[in-house]
Design an enzyme around this catalytic site. Structure first.
Site, PDB file in Angstrom:
ATOM      1  N   GLU A  53      80.108  65.212  57.306  1.00  0.00           N
ATOM      2  CA  GLU A  53      79.388  66.298  57.093  1.00  0.00           C
ATOM      3  C   GLU A  53      79.888  67.466  58.007  1.00  0.00           C
ATOM      4  OE1 GLU A  53      77.729  68.807  55.097  1.00  0.00           O
ATOM      5  OE2 GLU A  53      76.825  68.631  56.996  1.00  0.00           O
ATOM      6  N   CYS A  84      89.345  65.621  55.696  1.00  0.00           N
ATOM      7  CA  CYS A  84      88.418  65.972  55.052  1.00  0.00           C
ATOM      8  C   CYS A  84      87.443  66.800  55.846  1.00  0.00           C
ATOM      9  CB  CYS A  84      87.533  64.975  54.424  1.00  0.00           C
ATOM     10  SG  CYS A  84      86.446  65.336  52.846  1.00  0.00           S
ATOM     11  N   ARG A 133      83.690  65.050  47.910  1.00  0.00           N
ATOM     12  CA  ARG A 133      83.368  66.243  48.277  1.00  0.00           C
ATOM     13  C   ARG A 133      84.301  67.001  49.050  1.00  0.00           C
ATOM     14  NH1 ARG A 133      78.869  65.558  51.193  1.00  0.00           N
ATOM     15  NH2 ARG A 133      79.403  63.474  51.083  1.00  0.00           N
ATOM     16  N   HIS A 168      90.433  61.109  52.192  1.00  0.00           N
ATOM     17  CA  HIS A 168      90.193  60.048  53.153  1.00  0.00           C
ATOM     18  C   HIS A 168      91.101  59.010  53.030  1.00  0.00           C
ATOM     19  CE1 HIS A 168      86.033  60.881  54.232  1.00  0.00           C
ATOM     20  NE2 HIS A 168      85.661  61.619  53.148  1.00  0.00           N
ATOM     21  N   GLU A 170      91.762  56.433  55.098  1.00  0.00           N
ATOM     22  CA  GLU A 170      90.952  55.295  55.508  1.00  0.00           C
ATOM     23  C   GLU A 170      90.489  54.479  54.897  1.00  0.00           C
ATOM     24  OE1 GLU A 170      90.000  58.296  56.190  1.00  0.00           O
ATOM     25  OE2 GLU A 170      88.036  58.007  56.055  1.00  0.00           O
TER      26      GLU A 170
HETATM   27  N1  GLN Z   1      81.730  68.347  51.980  1.00  0.00           N
HETATM   28  C1  GLN Z   1      81.717  67.722  53.364  1.00  0.00           C
HETATM   29  C2  GLN Z   1      81.584  69.047  54.338  1.00  0.00           C
HETATM   30  O1  GLN Z   1      81.812  70.081  53.771  1.00  0.00           O
HETATM   31  C3  GLN Z   1      83.181  67.108  53.654  1.00  0.00           C
HETATM   32  C4  GLN Z   1      83.153  65.619  52.784  1.00  0.00           C
HETATM   33  C5  GLN Z   1      83.920  64.581  53.499  1.00  0.00           C
HETATM   34  O2  GLN Z   1      84.437  64.760  54.531  1.00  0.00           O
HETATM   35  N2  GLN Z   1      84.219  63.654  52.832  1.00  0.00           N
HETATM   36  O3  GLN Z   1      81.555  68.859  55.382  1.00  0.00           O
END
Ligand code: GLN
Length: 190
Positions: A53, A84, A133, A168, A170
Site C-alpha cells: 500500500e 506495484c 489493484r 507482482h 513474486e
Molecule cells: N493499490 C496499491 C497502492 O496504490 C498498490 C497495490 C499493490 O501493490 N498490489 O498502493
C-alpha cells in the site's frame, strides 16, 4: 557457473509483501537484507521496493527518514526492482526517482485483480504476472523507456539499472526479474 552474491539485496520492509521477495532472493542464491532504516541501506548492492500500500509505505518512509537515503541510493546507481506499489513510490509525486506519473488502482480496485502473461522487452518469453489493484504509468518522461504494456497501458519501465513493473512477479512463481536484479549486484564466478 554460479552466481556469487557480492553484496546483499535490500528489500524495503516497512509494509507489504516484502517477505515473498526476501524468500525468492534467497531461493535464487542471493543474500537478502530487510531495510527499515537508513542504516540498513549501507552496503547493499541492489534494492527491491515491494508491492503493498503506497500510502502506508510513504508514511513509513517519512517516519524513518528514508526518502533522501533511498533517492541517494538510486542516484548512486544501486539497481532497483520496484513492483506495484513500489513503482508508485518511484514516481514524481513520491520519491521522484523516475520522471513518470503512476496512476494508482488504474485497472480498477480489488475486482480488477487479474493474471496475465506479459511480454517485457529484454526478458524473452512472456512473464506470468499477477496484477492486484495495480497502477499503470499514465505519463512517461523523456529518457524513460516503456518495456511492457497491457491493454495499451504502460505497465513496465526501465531506466538503466532501475526496473519498475506494475505487477507482482513474486506471487506467480516468476523468477526472471529477481535473477536480473541479483545479476546486477553480483559478480559472476566461472
Ligand atoms: N493499490 C496499491 C497502492 O496504490 C498498490 C497495490 C499493490 O501493490 N498490489 O498502493
Amino acid at each position: 557457473m554460479n552466481l556469487v552474491p557480492r553484496t546483499p539485496v535490500g528489500v524495503l520492509a516497512l509494509q507489504g509483501d516484502f517477505a515473498a521477495h526476501r524468500c525468492l532472493i534467497e531461493q535464487l542464491g542471493g543474500e537478502a537484507r530487510e531495510v527499515r532504516t537508513p542504516e540498513d541501506l549501507v552496503g547493499i548492492g541492489a534494492l527491491v521496493l515491494p508491492g503493498g500500500e503506497s500510502t502506508t509505505m510513504t508514511l513509513g518512509i517519512e517516519r524513518e527518514g528514508l526518502a533522501q537515503p533511498l533517492r541517494e541510493a538510486a542516484a548512486s546507481g544501486v539497481p532497483i526492482l520496484a513492483t506495484c506499489a513500489g513503482l508508485i513510490l518511484l514516481d514524481r509525486e513520491h520519491l521522484a526517482v523516475l520522471d513518470m506519473r503512476a496512476e494508482r488502482n488504474a485497472f480498477g480496485r480489488q475486482v480488477r485483480s487479474f493474471e496475465a502473461d506479459v511480454t517485457l522487452d529484454g526478458f524473452g518469453e512472456p512473464l506470468h504476472a499477477v496484477f492486484i489493484r495495480a497502477p499503470w504509468v499514465a505519463e512517461l518522461g523523456a529518457g524513460l523507456e516503456s518495456i511492457g504494456e497491457v491493454e495499451g497501458h504502460v505497465i513496465a519501465v526501465r531506466s538503466g539499472p532501475i526496473l519498475a513493473v506494475a505487477f507482482h512477479p513474486e506471487l506467480a512463481g516468476e523468477t526472471r526479474l529477481h535473477r536480473w536484479l541479483i545479476e546486477q549486484a553480483t559478480a559472476v564466478a566461472v
